[in-house]
Design a protein around this motif. Structure first.
Motif, PDB file in Angstrom:
ATOM      1  N   SER A 196       0.698  -1.000   0.285  1.00 52.54           N
ATOM      2  CA  SER A 196      -0.461  -0.074   0.043  1.00 52.54           C
ATOM      3  C   SER A 196       0.859   1.254   0.482  1.00 52.54           C
ATOM      4  O   SER A 196       0.906   2.222  -0.716  1.00 52.54           O
ATOM      5  CB  SER A 196      -0.955  -0.126   1.246  1.00 52.54           C
ATOM      6  OG  SER A 196      -1.810  -0.627   1.401  1.00 52.54           O
ATOM      7  N   ALA A 197       1.959   1.028   0.778  1.00 50.80           N
ATOM      8  CA  ALA A 197       2.525   2.386   0.711  1.00 50.80           C
ATOM      9  C   ALA A 197       3.261   2.999   0.027  1.00 50.80           C
ATOM     10  O   ALA A 197       3.647   3.756  -0.736  1.00 50.80           O
ATOM     11  CB  ALA A 197       3.714   2.515   2.072  1.00 50.80           C
ATOM     12  N   ALA A 198       4.283   1.285  -0.262  1.00 56.19           N
ATOM     13  CA  ALA A 198       4.797   2.113  -1.933  1.00 56.19           C
ATOM     14  C   ALA A 198       4.010   2.472  -3.399  1.00 56.19           C
ATOM     15  O   ALA A 198       4.248   3.466  -4.206  1.00 56.19           O
ATOM     16  CB  ALA A 198       6.011   0.426  -2.130  1.00 56.19           C
ATOM     17  N   SER A 199       2.774   1.635  -3.313  1.00 55.37           N
ATOM     18  CA  SER A 199       2.022   1.942  -4.424  1.00 55.37           C
ATOM     19  C   SER A 199       1.254   4.078  -4.544  1.00 55.37           C
ATOM     20  O   SER A 199       1.703   4.258  -5.196  1.00 55.37           O
ATOM     21  CB  SER A 199       1.066   0.929  -4.484  1.00 55.37           C
ATOM     22  OG  SER A 199       1.342   0.121  -3.886  1.00 55.37           O
ATOM     23  N   MET A 200       1.053   3.902  -3.127  1.00 55.74           N
ATOM     24  CA  MET A 200       1.017   5.232  -3.257  1.00 55.74           C
ATOM     25  C   MET A 200       2.093   5.837  -3.402  1.00 55.74           C
ATOM     26  O   MET A 200       1.354   7.277  -4.174  1.00 55.74           O
ATOM     27  CB  MET A 200       0.246   5.304  -2.126  1.00 55.74           C
ATOM     28  CG  MET A 200      -0.777   5.445  -1.133  1.00 55.74           C
ATOM     29  SD  MET A 200      -2.211   5.408  -2.071  1.00 55.74           S
ATOM     30  CE  MET A 200      -1.885   7.018  -2.098  1.00 55.74           C
ATOM     31  N   LEU A 201       3.075   6.082  -2.876  1.00 52.75           N
ATOM     32  CA  LEU A 201       4.130   6.939  -3.378  1.00 52.75           C
ATOM     33  C   LEU A 201       4.326   6.693  -4.423  1.00 52.75           C
ATOM     34  O   LEU A 201       4.977   7.583  -5.722  1.00 52.75           O
ATOM     35  CB  LEU A 201       5.870   6.160  -2.824  1.00 52.75           C
ATOM     36  CG  LEU A 201       5.436   6.744  -1.320  1.00 52.75           C
ATOM     37  CD1 LEU A 201       6.419   6.181   0.259  1.00 52.75           C
ATOM     38  CD2 LEU A 201       5.240   8.526  -1.140  1.00 52.75           C
ATOM     39  N   ILE A 202       4.471   6.076  -5.851  1.00 53.48           N
ATOM     40  CA  ILE A 202       4.913   5.727  -6.872  1.00 53.48           C
ATOM     41  C   ILE A 202       3.693   6.099  -7.821  1.00 53.48           C
ATOM     42  O   ILE A 202       3.295   6.492  -9.112  1.00 53.48           O
ATOM     43  CB  ILE A 202       5.219   4.383  -7.177  1.00 53.48           C
ATOM     44  CG1 ILE A 202       4.321   3.349  -7.825  1.00 53.48           C
ATOM     45  CG2 ILE A 202       6.499   3.896  -6.838  1.00 53.48           C
ATOM     46  CD1 ILE A 202       4.499   1.911  -8.178  1.00 53.48           C
ATOM     47  N   GLY A 203       2.164   6.509  -7.368  1.00 49.07           N
ATOM     48  CA  GLY A 203       1.220   7.083  -7.748  1.00 49.07           C
ATOM     49  C   GLY A 203      -0.267   6.672  -7.399  1.00 49.07           C
ATOM     50  O   GLY A 203      -0.988   6.637  -8.715  1.00 49.07           O
ATOM     51  N   ALA A 204      -0.279   5.602  -6.666  1.00 49.31           N
ATOM     52  CA  ALA A 204      -1.439   4.776  -6.915  1.00 49.31           C
ATOM     53  C   ALA A 204      -2.749   5.389  -6.299  1.00 49.31           C
ATOM     54  O   ALA A 204      -2.311   6.593  -5.695  1.00 49.31           O
ATOM     55  CB  ALA A 204      -1.704   3.499  -6.129  1.00 49.31           C
ATOM     56  N   ASP A 205      -3.701   4.945  -6.576  1.00 51.28           N
ATOM     57  CA  ASP A 205      -5.130   6.127  -6.238  1.00 51.28           C
ATOM     58  C   ASP A 205      -6.200   5.721  -4.631  1.00 51.28           C
ATOM     59  O   ASP A 205      -6.090   6.400  -3.754  1.00 51.28           O
ATOM     60  CB  ASP A 205      -6.362   6.331  -7.101  1.00 51.28           C
ATOM     61  CG  ASP A 205      -5.592   6.858  -8.019  1.00 51.28           C
ATOM     62  OD1 ASP A 205      -5.619   7.561  -8.085  1.00 51.28           O
ATOM     63  OD2 ASP A 205      -5.806   5.331  -9.236  1.00 51.28           O
ATOM     64  N   GLY A 206      -5.735   4.687  -4.232  1.00 50.84           N
ATOM     65  CA  GLY A 206      -5.607   4.114  -2.783  1.00 50.84           C
ATOM     66  C   GLY A 206      -5.740   2.511  -2.856  1.00 50.84           C
ATOM     67  O   GLY A 206      -4.541   2.085  -3.675  1.00 50.84           O
ATOM     68  N   PHE A 207      -5.844   1.783  -2.123  1.00 53.87           N
ATOM     69  CA  PHE A 207      -5.341   0.222  -1.591  1.00 53.87           C
ATOM     70  C   PHE A 207      -6.885  -0.191  -1.241  1.00 53.87           C
ATOM     71  O   PHE A 207      -8.033   0.655  -0.142  1.00 53.87           O
ATOM     72  CB  PHE A 207      -4.633  -0.041  -0.846  1.00 53.87           C
ATOM     73  CG  PHE A 207      -4.343   1.240   0.298  1.00 53.87           C
ATOM     74  CD1 PHE A 207      -5.011   1.283   1.178  1.00 53.87           C
ATOM     75  CD2 PHE A 207      -3.456   2.542  -0.126  1.00 53.87           C
ATOM     76  CE1 PHE A 207      -5.065   2.395   2.414  1.00 53.87           C
ATOM     77  CE2 PHE A 207      -3.567   3.257   1.116  1.00 53.87           C
ATOM     78  CZ  PHE A 207      -4.021   3.262   1.580  1.00 53.87           C
ATOM     79  N   ILE A 208      -7.216  -1.532  -0.454  1.00 56.54           N
ATOM     80  CA  ILE A 208      -8.117  -1.813   0.056  1.00 56.54           C
ATOM     81  C   ILE A 208      -7.454  -2.966   1.531  1.00 56.54           C
ATOM     82  O   ILE A 208      -7.163  -3.830   1.003  1.00 56.54           O
ATOM     83  CB  ILE A 208      -8.362  -3.221  -1.297  1.00 56.54           C
ATOM     84  CG1 ILE A 208      -8.297  -2.859  -2.644  1.00 56.54           C
ATOM     85  CG2 ILE A 208      -9.769  -3.783  -0.603  1.00 56.54           C
ATOM     86  CD1 ILE A 208     -10.024  -1.507  -2.893  1.00 56.54           C
TER      87      ILE A 208
END
Length: 302
Positions: A196-208
């Motif tokens: 989740s954290a790494a994904s947000m830092l590269i531009g994800a919109d959210g997580f589940i």
């Protein structure tokens, strides 16, 4: 640019009674708990919600209750996953009658997958039967197929396909999707909580995150800090999220450990659908100890 499905969107558990029917009062309280603690949306009838262990009647009832209790306060994503295209279409028609607006769809399962093309056709045919928002759900252990990034790109060309939930744990493939959809309205949601954290830092919109109902703060802050590009604070949240995920293997079944942990909120039962292995007293003691340690660390989170 306007995206509906962003932030921390927990895949909520389904509280059940001794007959494995939905515990309506507990489910309504769980919805309110999520919204009141700042979650940005809800995912009902996902794998964490034991969607395929419930009867179809109870699965639909869970979705209907969540839609009613949410009452438009946050977006609701509803699982309509099934073993054939026609069965998914039937599930979507039922969801339309309930007032749902977003259907989460996997490749078909209990099938010998031949090609990626069959999943593209699956979404194309479904889209012909509804104007509802459609969300791609990639969870290979449960479907027997990994949807490749190039296939995601093809499916995303369908007008009412609005986003992608990636539970492959392949960060490289997720990065490819982030790069491909940069600057578009297509929502990218990370389904593997530890990413989740790494994904947000590269531009994800959210997580589940399935544990967000019990520990809302680290997940809400992870989204906020990640979206702001605050690496230091995002990684502090990640350290807590890593500890939270350590609860999952404390029982034989992740569903059982998650349900027991969330039952500590006090208004729902730890009961799981048969034949899932329930938690033992020893496992429950370990989970309670972990919860207490995590709560102490959350209190110190800035």
């Amino acid at each position: 640019m306007s995206k509906k499905y962003i932030g921390s969107i927990p895949p909520i558990i389904t509280p059940i009674d001794e007959k494995e029917n939905v515990d309506e009062e507990a489910l309504r309280q769980l919805v309110d708990r999520c919204i009141d603690t700042g979650q940005h949306g809800l995912f009902v009838a996902g794998s964490n919600g034991e969607c395929l262990a419930l009867t179809q009647k109870e699965r639909d009832r869970a979705i209907s209750i969540v839609l009613d209790q949410t009452n438009g306060r946050v977006p609701v994503m509803s699982g309509v996953m099934d073993a054939s295209t026609r069965r998914v279409i039937d599930n979507i028609k039922a969801l339309e009658q309930m007032g749902g607006t977003c259907a989460v769809i996997t490749p078909v399962f209990y099938a010998r997958h031949a090609t990626q093309d069959e999943t593209v056709r699956h979404f194309e045919e479904i889209a012909r039967h509804t104007d509802m928002d459609l969300m791609i759900y990639n969870i290979p252990p449960f479907t027997g197929q990994t949807i490749k990034p190039k296939t995601i790109f093809r499916i995303a060309e369908i007008d009412n396909v609005v986003g992608y939930k990636d539970t492959t744990s392949s960060f490289i493939d997720f990065q490819s999707c982030v790069e491909h959809f940069k600057g578009t309205d297509f929502a990218l949601l990370q389904g593997s909580t530890l990413l989740s954290a790494a994904s947000m830092l590269i531009g994800a919109d959210g997580f589940i995150p399935s544990m967000a109902p019990l520990f809302p703060e680290p997940f809400v802050k992870c989204y906020e800090y990640g979206r702001a590009g605050d690496i230091e604070r995002t990684m502090k949240c990640h350290a807590l999220i890593e500890e939270i995920c350590g609860i999952f293997p404390l029982a034989k079944s992740q569903t059982a450990s998650t349900k027991f942990a969330i039952s500590r909120l006090g208004f729902l039962n730890k009961r799981v659908c048969q034949p899932t292995e329930p938690t033992t007293p020893e496992q429950e003691a370990a989970i309670i100890a972990a919860i207490e340690t995590i709560e102490e660390k959350i209190a110190a989170l800035d």
